[in-house]
Design a protein around this motif. Sequence first.
Motif, PDB file in Angstrom:
ATOM      1  N   ALA A  99      54.264  67.457 -14.272  1.00  0.00           N
ATOM      2  CA  ALA A  99      54.229  68.902 -14.040  1.00  0.00           C
ATOM      3  C   ALA A  99      55.145  69.652 -14.992  1.00  0.00           C
ATOM      4  N   LEU A 100      56.131  68.950 -15.565  1.00  0.00           N
ATOM      5  CA  LEU A 100      57.012  69.592 -16.549  1.00  0.00           C
ATOM      6  C   LEU A 100      56.261  70.000 -17.811  1.00  0.00           C
ATOM      7  N   LEU A 101      55.058  69.463 -17.988  1.00  0.00           N
ATOM      8  CA  LEU A 101      54.273  69.864 -19.159  1.00  0.00           C
ATOM      9  C   LEU A 101      53.869  71.331 -19.090  1.00  0.00           C
ATOM     10  N   ALA A 120      64.586  67.555 -20.505  1.00  0.00           N
ATOM     11  CA  ALA A 120      65.056  66.170 -20.615  1.00  0.00           C
ATOM     12  C   ALA A 120      66.058  65.854 -19.517  1.00  0.00           C
ATOM     13  N   THR A 121      66.953  66.795 -19.236  1.00  0.00           N
ATOM     14  CA  THR A 121      67.922  66.609 -18.151  1.00  0.00           C
ATOM     15  C   THR A 121      67.210  66.458 -16.813  1.00  0.00           C
ATOM     16  N   ALA A 122      66.159  67.262 -16.607  1.00  0.00           N
ATOM     17  CA  ALA A 122      65.404  67.184 -15.358  1.00  0.00           C
ATOM     18  C   ALA A 122      64.744  65.819 -15.195  1.00  0.00           C
ATOM     19  N   LEU A 140      67.430  63.329 -14.140  1.00  0.00           N
ATOM     20  CA  LEU A 140      67.820  63.512 -12.746  1.00  0.00           C
ATOM     21  C   LEU A 140      66.714  63.043 -11.803  1.00  0.00           C
ATOM     22  N   GLU A 141      65.451  63.293 -12.149  1.00  0.00           N
ATOM     23  CA  GLU A 141      64.352  62.817 -11.312  1.00  0.00           C
ATOM     24  C   GLU A 141      64.393  61.292 -11.188  1.00  0.00           C
ATOM     25  N   THR A 142      64.600  60.620 -12.315  1.00  0.00           N
ATOM     26  CA  THR A 142      64.662  59.159 -12.293  1.00  0.00           C
ATOM     27  C   THR A 142      65.818  58.669 -11.429  1.00  0.00           C
ATOM     28  N   ALA A 143      66.995  59.314 -11.584  1.00  0.00           N
ATOM     29  CA  ALA A 143      68.166  58.890 -10.812  1.00  0.00           C
ATOM     30  C   ALA A 143      67.965  59.126  -9.321  1.00  0.00           C
TER      31      ALA A 143
END
Length: 385
Positions: free
Chosen positions: A72-74, A97-99, A102-105
């Motif tokens: 969805a970030l696209l 990129a930061t998002a 954070l999503e992965t973490a």
Amino acid sequence: MTRPSVPVPPKESLRARSRKVLHRARVGLRRSAVDYFRGGGSDWIAFTALMFSIPMLAFGTATWPEWCPPEALLLPLVAAGLLLRPASLLGLYAAAATALVLETALIDAERSAPDPVTPGTILLVAAVALIGLLIAQFRSRVGVPWRRGHTMLFDLRERIRAQSALPGLPAGWHHEMSLRPAGGQSFSGDFVVAARTGPGRRTLEVVLTDVSGKGMDAASRSLLLSGAFGGLLGSLPPHGFLPAANGYLLRQNWQEGFATSIHLVLDLDTGDYELLSAGHLPALQLNAGTGRWQETTAEGPLLGVYDGAEFHPAKGTLRRGDVLMLFTDGLVERPDQDLSEGIDRLTGAADRYVATGFRNTAWHLIEAVAKDVNDDRALVLIGRE
């Protein structure tokens, strides 16, 4: 000696001052909006909105990954590639990129579902970001942002149409014109410039030009030449137009710098006319007395080939009921046919309108003769009632 008293202007009422403040604010807002849509304004509004959407999408991915996937970030990245300048775009990419990190973490910490942030997701987002950055850099180099680019093309098309419009004629005359670009595009290598000149504006001058190439490939040269030819027409004697146009084209030093052109000079009082041609196809005149079409051919080389070219006119007269047709090669030329066959096909289609008149027929003639031809087509009809 007492000084004369200077009248003190009355104080403005609160209502008047409020109106002035409101007027200044409205003018400033309008100017800012115009600057923004022309590309001269700041992009901070779009940057702020897109920057705010990134944490919202990241929160949605971390909370409901099945409804809001990381891809969805696209959406803000694609919009940013169209709206933002390169410098602002890099800031938004850093936030995206930061998002992703954070999503992965957050999803790894929960361990409640498979990780939706796969290497393929990261590569996809990075590829879209790179494409958006290239588009933004190209747009910045050209100096025409997307907000203004389509408007400029639309404005250019309308200006070409307005410049190609034939001037009004006195009673007893009628004219019409149809331009059909190759491939159904909006820009053509064929163009028309016309003006009424001479004493009392009793002379009609029409120039039909076919630039080498077709469609969008010839559109830029056609646009430049139409403006130049429009300025020359009426500013020079009729016999001086084509030599001046030839010199102008030679000075451009284009690789495909040639063009064909036909220049009609018509006396609206007597019907006498002169045709001057620069390598163009002959004109066709319908003789109302005999009902036959005859060719009127003038001699002259292509425009932009060599300096000092001479153009010899052909003369004729439009009597009551006569019609004169000017056209470009896209209307009659075929790779597997002789030119005379194409002219016969055009005159055969035009014969159907002899009895009913030639009003509103230019478009229909092109449809009948060269509907599916992948070439620019132009037709000008001038008739004397």
